[in-house]
Motif scaffolding. Structure first.
Motif, PDB file in Angstrom:
ATOM      1  N   LEU A 250      -0.210 -42.704 -19.075  1.00 12.88           N
ATOM      2  CA  LEU A 250       0.971 -43.152 -20.124  1.00 12.88           C
ATOM      3  C   LEU A 250       0.108 -42.849 -21.689  1.00 12.88           C
ATOM      4  O   LEU A 250      -1.106 -43.262 -21.795  1.00 12.88           O
ATOM      5  CB  LEU A 250       1.373 -44.754 -20.159  1.00 12.88           C
ATOM      6  CG  LEU A 250       1.896 -45.209 -21.447  1.00 12.88           C
ATOM      7  CD1 LEU A 250       3.395 -44.639 -21.382  1.00 12.88           C
ATOM      8  CD2 LEU A 250       2.029 -46.670 -21.171  1.00 12.88           C
ATOM      9  N   ARG A 251       0.934 -42.001 -22.328  1.00  9.10           N
ATOM     10  CA  ARG A 251       0.021 -41.626 -23.425  1.00  9.10           C
ATOM     11  C   ARG A 251       0.878 -42.066 -24.822  1.00  9.10           C
ATOM     12  O   ARG A 251       2.283 -42.294 -24.629  1.00  9.10           O
ATOM     13  CB  ARG A 251       0.098 -40.210 -23.771  1.00  9.10           C
ATOM     14  CG  ARG A 251      -0.982 -39.590 -22.470  1.00  9.10           C
ATOM     15  CD  ARG A 251      -0.789 -38.037 -22.464  1.00  9.10           C
ATOM     16  NE  ARG A 251      -1.007 -37.291 -21.432  1.00  9.10           N
ATOM     17  CZ  ARG A 251      -2.317 -37.311 -20.778  1.00  9.10           C
ATOM     18  NH1 ARG A 251      -3.384 -37.618 -21.627  1.00  9.10           N
ATOM     19  NH2 ARG A 251      -2.627 -36.556 -19.512  1.00  9.10           N
ATOM     20  N   ALA A 252       0.204 -42.653 -25.729  1.00  2.49           N
ATOM     21  CA  ALA A 252       1.002 -43.045 -27.094  1.00  2.49           C
ATOM     22  C   ALA A 252       0.128 -42.795 -28.103  1.00  2.49           C
ATOM     23  O   ALA A 252      -1.076 -42.654 -28.037  1.00  2.49           O
ATOM     24  CB  ALA A 252       1.325 -44.635 -26.951  1.00  2.49           C
ATOM     25  N   GLY A 253       0.883 -42.533 -29.335  1.00  2.00           N
ATOM     26  CA  GLY A 253       0.282 -42.454 -30.623  1.00  2.00           C
ATOM     27  C   GLY A 253      -0.962 -41.156 -30.334  1.00  2.00           C
ATOM     28  O   GLY A 253      -0.608 -40.263 -29.780  1.00  2.00           O
TER      29      GLY A 253
ATOM     30  N   LEU B   2       4.221 -51.643 -21.427  1.00  2.00           N
ATOM     31  CA  LEU B   2       3.440 -50.621 -22.202  1.00  2.00           C
ATOM     32  C   LEU B   2       4.020 -49.626 -22.313  1.00  2.00           C
ATOM     33  O   LEU B   2       4.177 -48.900 -23.469  1.00  2.00           O
ATOM     34  CB  LEU B   2       2.209 -50.697 -21.717  1.00  2.00           C
ATOM     35  CG  LEU B   2       0.978 -51.881 -21.602  1.00  2.00           C
ATOM     36  CD1 LEU B   2      -0.119 -51.608 -21.108  1.00  2.00           C
ATOM     37  CD2 LEU B   2       0.715 -52.077 -23.196  1.00  2.00           C
ATOM     38  N   ALA B   3       5.051 -49.150 -21.496  1.00  2.00           N
ATOM     39  CA  ALA B   3       5.848 -47.781 -21.786  1.00  2.00           C
ATOM     40  C   ALA B   3       7.047 -48.196 -22.255  1.00  2.00           C
ATOM     41  O   ALA B   3       7.344 -47.396 -23.360  1.00  2.00           O
ATOM     42  CB  ALA B   3       6.568 -47.335 -20.234  1.00  2.00           C
ATOM     43  N   ARG B   4       7.548 -49.211 -22.450  1.00  2.00           N
ATOM     44  CA  ARG B   4       8.680 -49.479 -23.316  1.00  2.00           C
ATOM     45  C   ARG B   4       8.321 -50.010 -24.484  1.00  2.00           C
ATOM     46  O   ARG B   4       9.108 -49.995 -25.550  1.00  2.00           O
ATOM     47  CB  ARG B   4       9.630 -50.675 -22.429  1.00  2.00           C
ATOM     48  CG  ARG B   4      10.332 -50.264 -21.196  1.00  2.00           C
ATOM     49  CD  ARG B   4      11.082 -51.057 -20.450  1.00  2.00           C
ATOM     50  NE  ARG B   4      11.983 -51.878 -21.252  1.00  2.00           N
ATOM     51  CZ  ARG B   4      12.773 -52.907 -20.697  1.00  2.00           C
ATOM     52  NH1 ARG B   4      12.590 -53.161 -19.498  1.00  2.00           N
ATOM     53  NH2 ARG B   4      13.541 -53.344 -21.555  1.00  2.00           N
ATOM     54  N   SER B   5       7.218 -50.546 -24.754  1.00  2.00           N
ATOM     55  CA  SER B   5       6.703 -50.961 -26.114  1.00  2.00           C
ATOM     56  C   SER B   5       5.377 -50.627 -26.230  1.00  2.00           C
ATOM     57  O   SER B   5       4.305 -51.272 -26.222  1.00  2.00           O
ATOM     58  CB  SER B   5       6.567 -52.607 -26.105  1.00  2.00           C
ATOM     59  OG  SER B   5       7.998 -53.318 -25.906  1.00  2.00           O
ATOM     60  N   PRO B   6       5.332 -49.281 -26.509  1.00  2.00           N
ATOM     61  CA  PRO B   6       3.697 -48.642 -26.616  1.00  2.00           C
ATOM     62  C   PRO B   6       2.909 -49.124 -27.844  1.00  2.00           C
ATOM     63  O   PRO B   6       2.992 -48.070 -28.725  1.00  2.00           O
ATOM     64  CB  PRO B   6       4.168 -47.187 -26.485  1.00  2.00           C
ATOM     65  CG  PRO B   6       5.471 -47.108 -27.044  1.00  2.00           C
ATOM     66  CD  PRO B   6       6.264 -48.259 -26.676  1.00  2.00           C
ATOM     67  N   GLU B   7       2.842 -50.201 -28.011  1.00  2.00           N
ATOM     68  CA  GLU B   7       2.038 -50.392 -29.233  1.00  2.00           C
ATOM     69  C   GLU B   7       0.585 -50.551 -29.410  1.00  2.00           C
ATOM     70  O   GLU B   7      -0.011 -51.349 -29.615  1.00  2.00           O
ATOM     71  CB  GLU B   7       2.472 -52.030 -29.622  1.00  2.00           C
ATOM     72  CG  GLU B   7       3.873 -52.128 -29.796  1.00  2.00           C
ATOM     73  CD  GLU B   7       4.282 -53.295 -30.316  1.00  2.00           C
ATOM     74  OE1 GLU B   7       3.624 -53.927 -31.396  1.00  2.00           O
ATOM     75  OE2 GLU B   7       5.641 -54.201 -30.148  1.00  2.00           O
ATOM     76  N   PHE B   8       0.060 -49.132 -28.806  1.00  2.00           N
ATOM     77  CA  PHE B   8      -1.354 -48.840 -28.842  1.00  2.00           C
ATOM     78  C   PHE B   8      -1.342 -47.390 -28.962  1.00  2.00           C
ATOM     79  O   PHE B   8      -0.286 -46.459 -29.061  1.00  2.00           O
ATOM     80  CB  PHE B   8      -1.941 -49.106 -27.493  1.00  2.00           C
ATOM     81  CG  PHE B   8      -1.278 -48.351 -26.411  1.00  2.00           C
ATOM     82  CD1 PHE B   8      -1.665 -46.893 -25.999  1.00  2.00           C
ATOM     83  CD2 PHE B   8      -0.098 -48.549 -25.827  1.00  2.00           C
ATOM     84  CE1 PHE B   8      -1.143 -46.401 -25.049  1.00  2.00           C
ATOM     85  CE2 PHE B   8       0.572 -47.926 -24.785  1.00  2.00           C
ATOM     86  CZ  PHE B   8      -0.036 -47.019 -24.402  1.00  2.00           C
ATOM     87  N   SER B   9      -2.342 -46.812 -29.338  1.00  2.00           N
ATOM     88  CA  SER B   9      -2.687 -45.484 -29.675  1.00  2.00           C
ATOM     89  C   SER B   9      -3.815 -44.785 -28.481  1.00  2.00           C
ATOM     90  O   SER B   9      -4.942 -45.291 -28.775  1.00  2.00           O
ATOM     91  CB  SER B   9      -3.049 -45.280 -31.082  1.00  2.00           C
ATOM     92  OG  SER B   9      -3.228 -43.743 -31.291  1.00  2.00           O
ATOM     93  N   GLY B  10      -3.441 -43.904 -27.536  1.00  2.00           N
ATOM     94  CA  GLY B  10      -4.522 -43.565 -26.669  1.00  2.00           C
ATOM     95  C   GLY B  10      -3.773 -43.448 -25.386  1.00  2.00           C
ATOM     96  O   GLY B  10      -2.707 -43.172 -25.351  1.00  2.00           O
ATOM     97  N   THR B  11      -4.777 -43.217 -24.245  1.00  2.00           N
ATOM     98  CA  THR B  11      -4.162 -42.972 -23.104  1.00  2.00           C
ATOM     99  C   THR B  11      -4.418 -44.100 -22.112  1.00  2.00           C
ATOM    100  O   THR B  11      -5.758 -44.588 -22.209  1.00  2.00           O
ATOM    101  CB  THR B  11      -4.743 -41.824 -22.496  1.00  2.00           C
ATOM    102  OG1 THR B  11      -4.424 -40.578 -23.412  1.00  2.00           O
ATOM    103  CG2 THR B  11      -4.195 -41.310 -20.977  1.00  2.00           C
ATOM    104  N   ILE B  12      -3.487 -44.299 -21.246  1.00  2.00           N
ATOM    105  CA  ILE B  12      -4.094 -45.455 -20.002  1.00  2.00           C
ATOM    106  C   ILE B  12      -3.453 -44.873 -18.829  1.00  2.00           C
ATOM    107  O   ILE B  12      -2.582 -44.118 -18.641  1.00  2.00           O
ATOM    108  CB  ILE B  12      -3.186 -46.732 -20.082  1.00  2.00           C
ATOM    109  CG1 ILE B  12      -3.162 -47.443 -21.641  1.00  2.00           C
ATOM    110  CG2 ILE B  12      -3.510 -47.628 -19.027  1.00  2.00           C
ATOM    111  CD1 ILE B  12      -2.352 -48.487 -21.690  1.00  2.00           C
TER     112      ILE B  12
END
Length: 395
Positions: free
Chosen positions: A69-72, A124-134
């Motif tokens: 999962l990637r975000a930001g 975390l997929a539905r509320s990706p309030e982070f920046s980076g990769t899990i």
């Protein structure tokens, strides 16, 4: 201490999916699969991760699954690991969701671990309030078969590089909903030894003097093993040597001296030098017993799991993050180390991170035929993963 709330969107998602997570956990419990045979479980995990839009890789280390999962635009990456396998044992809980597979059951709670990590992936997929990769790592074969090193040999951390990796295991008879850890050695190295003494069988009544009796060598070996712990290991250190199997002769032939006796058991230790000492002295004690009674000797010493050591800095930081979210009374960062073993230790040898116990309250111990994962833990298990994501990758 006033606890710091999680983001409202994340809590709303968790509240919404909790009933389905309980159903998933109980479904996995009904259909246990032992190490490297978690085909159905892995398919459920991979399918659910794909539904959430994650990148999914299957067949890692046999039946392992990794969802990414990637975000930001953050460039840090972390790993969250859960184990999927069950045990080869017969369930005696009598519960409606008891195992439907003969001689297999989820007697250690890996059905709960898998479910909690799936829940975290959804939140975390539905509320990706982070920046980076899990990287969500679903590992096969934790129960003594080496699933973690199998995934690593298959390029786990080369294909999915991480700056830190984290684990979680439920623990009966710790306060329900408590988070428990200790810096440094928390779980023991676990090894298996097999020692075989060979001699010359004979008549135990009329001709014992004509035999070379391996039972005498085996008996001396077993008695002298405990002197290793009592006289070679410092009282400020810890070690365990246990015998789990002695085999020789035929039950229906008690008047026959056997020609071969096999002794098998396990050893536990925390420090690498203690592990080396136990292996060396076990070989020496076996050789002395064989020489004393003129038997042949075969020794196989298999190093199974290394000791699990939690890095002090990461452990302190995650402990403080959990206190902030749950309150200080819910976090014990000086839990007594245990002689159990966990192959997540292999991952911590390659990366920083830490491993926590989630207390499940009073009840049957792990690996009991009456054990069942406490579904009340699912929500806080998901929040454990949420806490680390927000701590490591920011809000």
């Amino acid at each position: 201490m006033t606890s710091r709330p999680f983001p409202a969107a994340m809590e709303a998602t968790l509240s919404e999916i909790l009933p389905a997570l309980r159903e998933t956990r109980q479904d996995l419990h009904r259909h246990p699969e032992i190490g490297f045979k978690e085909v159905r479980t892995a398919a459920i995990v991979a399918g659910r991760l794909r539904e959430l839009g994650l990148e999914v890789a299957e067949g890692i280390g046999g039946t392992g699954v990794v969802g990414t999962l990637r975000a930001g635009n953050g460039n840090r990456a972390i790993g969250f690991r859960a184990d999927m396998d069950a045990l080869a044992m017969t369930e005696a809980t009598g519960l409606p969701h008891a195992s439907t597979v003969p001689d297999m059951m989820h007697g250690c709670g890996h059905d709960g671990h898998t479910t909690m990590l799936l829940g975290a992936a959804e939140v975390l997929a539905r509320s990706p309030e982070f920046s980076g990769t899990i990287h969500f790592i679903f590992q096969p074969a934790e129960e003594g078969l080496g699933g973690a090193p199998a995934m690593m040999r298959d390029g786990l951390f080369e294909r999915f590089p991480v700056d830190a990796v984290y684990g979680l295991h439920n623990k009966p008879n710790l306060p329900e909903g408590s988070f428990n850890v200790t810096p440094g050695a928390m779980l023991a190295a676990a090894d298996i030894y097999t020692v075989a003494f060979g001699g010359q069988g004979g008549h135990g009544g009329s001709g014992p003097h004509l035999s070379i009796d391996p039972t005498l060598a085996a008996s001396q070996f077993v008695m002298n093993l405990q002197a290793i712990v009592g006289r070679n290991i410092s009282p400020f250190d810890q070690g365990v040597i246990s015998v789990g199997h002695i085999g020789g002769g035929n039950y229906n032939a008690p008047n026959v001296i056997p020609s071969r006796v096999v002794v098998r058991g396990t050893t536990r230790s925390f420090q690498p030098q203690t592990r080396d000492l136990i292996e060396r002295r076990l070989n020496e004690v076996a050789r002395a017993a064989a020489d004393a009674f003129g038997t042949t000797l075969e020794v196989v010493y298999d190093r199974m799991f290394p000791s699990l050591h939690n890095p002090a800095d990461t452990t302190a930081r995650i402990s403080q993050a959990l206190r902030s979210r749950f309150g200080g009374e819910r976090v014990n960062d000086r839990v007594t180390p245990g002689m159990g073993a966990e192959d997540f230790a292999y991952m911590l040898e390659q990366s920083t991170g830490c491993f926590f116990f989630l207390g499940s309250g009073d009840g049957p111990a792990l690996h009991s035929d009456r054990y069942d994962f406490n579904d009340k833990l699912i929500g806080d298990g998901v929040r454990y993963w949420m806490t680390i994501a927000l701590e490591e990758l920011g809000e």
